[in-house]
Design a protein around this motif. Structure first.
Motif, PDB file in Angstrom:
ATOM      1  N   SER A 188      -5.878   4.067   4.523  1.00 52.74           N
ATOM      2  CA  SER A 188      -5.527   4.032   3.101  1.00 52.74           C
ATOM      3  C   SER A 188      -6.320   5.067   2.314  1.00 52.74           C
ATOM      4  O   SER A 188      -5.795   5.705   1.395  1.00 52.74           O
ATOM      5  N   THR A 189      -7.579   5.261   2.687  1.00 55.27           N
ATOM      6  CA  THR A 189      -8.412   6.251   2.011  1.00 55.27           C
ATOM      7  C   THR A 189      -7.862   7.653   2.220  1.00 55.27           C
ATOM      8  O   THR A 189      -7.772   8.452   1.277  1.00 55.27           O
ATOM      9  N   GLY A 190      -7.471   7.956   3.448  1.00 55.03           N
ATOM     10  CA  GLY A 190      -6.881   9.260   3.712  1.00 55.03           C
ATOM     11  C   GLY A 190      -5.541   9.445   3.024  1.00 55.03           C
ATOM     12  O   GLY A 190      -5.175  10.557   2.632  1.00 55.03           O
ATOM     13  N   ALA A 191      -4.808   8.340   2.835  1.00 58.39           N
ATOM     14  CA  ALA A 191      -3.474   8.416   2.235  1.00 58.39           C
ATOM     15  C   ALA A 191      -3.528   8.789   0.757  1.00 58.39           C
ATOM     16  O   ALA A 191      -2.831   9.693   0.303  1.00 58.39           O
ATOM     17  N   THR A 195      -9.544  -3.968  10.252  1.00 56.00           N
ATOM     18  CA  THR A 195      -9.777  -3.799   8.815  1.00 56.00           C
ATOM     19  C   THR A 195     -10.435  -2.455   8.502  1.00 56.00           C
ATOM     20  O   THR A 195     -10.120  -1.822   7.494  1.00 56.00           O
ATOM     21  N   LEU A 196     -11.321  -1.997   9.373  1.00 56.92           N
ATOM     22  CA  LEU A 196     -11.989  -0.716   9.146  1.00 56.92           C
ATOM     23  C   LEU A 196     -10.999   0.437   9.249  1.00 56.92           C
ATOM     24  O   LEU A 196     -11.013   1.364   8.423  1.00 56.92           O
ATOM     25  N   MET A 197     -10.120   0.388  10.239  1.00 54.63           N
ATOM     26  CA  MET A 197      -9.121   1.443  10.393  1.00 54.63           C
ATOM     27  C   MET A 197      -8.085   1.391   9.268  1.00 54.63           C
ATOM     28  O   MET A 197      -7.599   2.426   8.812  1.00 54.63           O
ATOM     29  N   MET A 245      -2.385   2.438  -2.867  1.00 50.47           N
ATOM     30  CA  MET A 245      -3.254   2.760  -1.734  1.00 50.47           C
ATOM     31  C   MET A 245      -4.674   2.250  -1.938  1.00 50.47           C
ATOM     32  O   MET A 245      -5.327   1.786  -0.999  1.00 50.47           O
ATOM     33  N   MET A 246      -5.170   2.315  -3.170  1.00 44.86           N
ATOM     34  CA  MET A 246      -6.528   1.862  -3.444  1.00 44.86           C
ATOM     35  C   MET A 246      -6.652   0.351  -3.297  1.00 44.86           C
ATOM     36  O   MET A 246      -7.684  -0.147  -2.836  1.00 44.86           O
ATOM     37  N   SER A 247      -5.631  -0.383  -3.685  1.00 43.01           N
ATOM     38  CA  SER A 247      -5.701  -1.845  -3.567  1.00 43.01           C
ATOM     39  C   SER A 247      -5.768  -2.259  -2.102  1.00 43.01           C
ATOM     40  O   SER A 247      -6.506  -3.179  -1.736  1.00 43.01           O
ATOM     41  N   THR A 248      -5.025  -1.566  -1.245  1.00 47.46           N
ATOM     42  CA  THR A 248      -5.086  -1.858   0.186  1.00 47.46           C
ATOM     43  C   THR A 248      -6.442  -1.470   0.757  1.00 47.46           C
ATOM     44  O   THR A 248      -7.036  -2.210   1.555  1.00 47.46           O
ATOM     45  N   GLY A 265       0.811  -1.207   0.000  1.00 46.70           N
ATOM     46  CA  GLY A 265       0.000   0.000   0.000  1.00 46.70           C
ATOM     47  C   GLY A 265       0.844   1.255   0.000  1.00 46.70           C
ATOM     48  O   GLY A 265       1.990   1.275  -0.447  1.00 46.70           O
ATOM     49  N   GLY A 266       0.272   2.324   0.553  1.00 43.40           N
ATOM     50  CA  GLY A 266       0.966   3.601   0.579  1.00 43.40           C
ATOM     51  C   GLY A 266       2.217   3.572   1.434  1.00 43.40           C
ATOM     52  O   GLY A 266       3.236   4.187   1.093  1.00 43.40           O
ATOM     53  N   ALA A 267       2.175   2.851   2.568  1.00 41.03           N
ATOM     54  CA  ALA A 267       3.350   2.767   3.436  1.00 41.03           C
ATOM     55  C   ALA A 267       4.510   2.115   2.708  1.00 41.03           C
ATOM     56  O   ALA A 267       5.668   2.512   2.865  1.00 41.03           O
TER      57      ALA A 267
END
Length: 505
Positions: A136-139, A129-131, A322-325, A57-59
């Motif tokens: 990821s959405t914010g990223a 999973t929700l967090m 990020m979207m895939s995560t 993901g973004g990280a």
């Protein structure tokens, strides 16, 4: 201006393509299994791509480059730890997990131990999973803020809506198809565009070595404690995360799950190495550029070091990561909420909830769509309203590892482990992890230092392991009927799909 317009156009085309994959996936979604686990039909190519996409993901992408910029080659350890988690899960457990033919981690615990007490794991998994989805959405919204000049809330709302649409329409099939495109974009963007262009701009490895401190080439430069933390948090977390297990459930055969996942793990390790090299090259090539935060390095490389148009593809690669995560975490959250949490909560009031509708597959898919839609909206609201969801994700991650790891892995490798021991170990690990975190936070000089500390996971794991072993040995062995049902699944005995939502005797 021309470069910016072309970059924007490329990202817009990518976002439209994601929506198109949502409709494509819809045509392949006929029942519950299709929506949640892509019909358990993924072959090596699709499986490897989707597994690599969901963990990187973004990280891993933006953060990995930033770590390379700041710490040199040792910045690779974050992503190496993630890749190691995928590799270990695939080689040690993926074959067994695939044979179980279930939908959630909590179902595995119930099947293995025959105890409804283990259903509490679903609540922890839902929070995690929700967090993860909200983070990821914010990223990826941060990229939209820079690219389009939108307000943060608008960027989150629009980006989140795109993920929400293609995930809701086609479920895991849409997500798998989108992940495959995202996997290709990330591969091209990192290995074939950013890496060679950044190295060329820095004068190659010799040019980098001539202009940076020698410590930049020290494999342990980031610090032994940090490296250990990465492996404890990410490697162990990946072994038991619902978002990762749900991808294992999509594999066509145990062999695909084992070796396709192992390939994805090796890919992740190479990805981490490439990201660190890009960051090192950026440290030299962008020496005169003021960079406020290390996470900005990725975008600066894309816009300053790459030719017109290619920068847009690289920015799309970051969004793809990020979207895939986010999409993987979203469908995992919806699966856990419907299959585990809702029946568990209903049991408090003496009610039984049947989460399957085998007589009407289309109705069952519709119900799952509602769960994805509802939790997707919740994740978007969390991302908009909270600037530090990372703290909440850290708490969920710590409890996930400190509280649940021992019971889950113990059930997979130790036949003497019992249900009462699993339940008490989860309780002990969670309480000790949270308690340590609270104590450290109260005594911390800087806010959130206690939450981000390493000790809560360590103490939680120790407490959980001790309780699991002692209580298992002190309690009666698991009911033979329960163990027979478990061994039948592990042996690959065929199980009707309609039986999967209630896997335990």
């Amino acid at each position: 201006m021309e470069s910016s317009a072309i970059n924007i156009a490329i990202v817009v085309v990518y976002l439209l393509a994601m929506l198109a994959f949502g409709w494509w996936g819809k045509s392949r979604t006929k029942n519950n299994s299709d929506f949640l686990v892509a019909g358990r039909r993924l072959g090596p190519f699709l499986y490897t791509g989707t597994m690599a996409a969901v963990v990187l993901g973004g990280a891993s992408t933006v953060g990995g480059v930033g770590l390379g910029y700041k710490f040199g080659i040792s910045g690779m350890w974050l992503v190496v730890a993630i890749g190691s988690g995928v590799l270990l899960l695939s080689l040690l457990f993926a074959g067994t997990i695939q044979k179980l033919k279930i939908y959630t981690v909590s179902q595995m615990l119930t099947l293995r131990y025959g105890s409804t007490a283990t259903q509490t794991s679903g609540i922890v998994m839902l929070a995690y999973t929700l967090m993860l989805c909200a983070t990821s959405t914010g990223a990826y919204a941060t990229i939209f803020v820079v690219l389009f000049g939108w307000e943060r809330w608008l960027a989150i709302a629009i980006g989140g809506a795109i993920v929400l649409v293609y995930s809701t329409i086609g479920g895991m099939w849409s997500i798998t198809l989108a992940d495959q495109v995202q996997f290709v974009i990330k591969t091209v963007g990192i290995f074939f565009l950013m890496l060679p262009f950044a190295l060329n701009a820095a004068g190659g490895l010799d040019g980098i070595r001539a202009r940076v401190d020698e410590s930049f080439f020290d494999i342990g430069g980031i610090g032994l404690q940090t490296i250990i933390t990465y492996f404890v948090v990410y490697t162990l977390g990946l072994l038991i995360g619902q978002d990762i297990w749900q991808r294992v459930f999509t594999a066509k055969t145990p062999t695909v799950a084992r070796w396709g996942g192992a390939t994805a793990g090796v890919y992740c390790i190479l990805y981490g190495f490439a990201g660190a090299l890009i960051g090192m090259a950026a440290n030299v090539a962008l020496a005169g550029v003021e960079i406020a935060a290390k996470d900005d390095v990725y975008a600066e490389v894309a816009t300053r070091l790459l030719p017109i148009g290619i920068g847009g593809l690289v920015l799309a690669a970051a969004v793809a990561a990020m979207m895939s995560t986010a999409s993987g975490a979203l469908i995992a959250a919806a699966t856990v909420a419907r299959a585990d949490v809702m029946p568990f909560v209903a049991s408090w009031f003496g009610k039984t909830v049947d989460t399957s509708d085998s007589d009407n597959p289309e109705h069952d898919v519709k119900a799952n769509r509602y769960w994805v839609l509802g939790l997707g909206i919740v994740a978007i609201i969390i991302a908009i309203s909270t600037k530090d969801v990372v703290a909440a994700l850290t708490i969920a991650y710590d409890i996930l590892v400190g509280g649940l790891l021992v019971a889950i892995i113990g059930g997979l490798v130790w036949k003497r482990g019992t249900g009462i021991a699993a339940a008490w170990s989860m309780a002990a690990g969670s309480v000790v992890t949270l308690g340590t975190m609270i104590i450290l936070e109260i005594n911390a000089e800087v806010p959130l230092d206690g939450i981000y500390a390493n000790e809560p996971i360590y103490f939680g794991l120790i407490a959980s392991a001790l309780v699991y072993v002692v209580v298992s040995l002190a309690s009666k062995p698991t009911d033979p009927a329960v163990m027979k049902a478990w061994t039948d699944r592990v042996a690959g005995t065929r199980v009707a799909e309609e039986e999967l939502t209630t896997p335990a005797p």
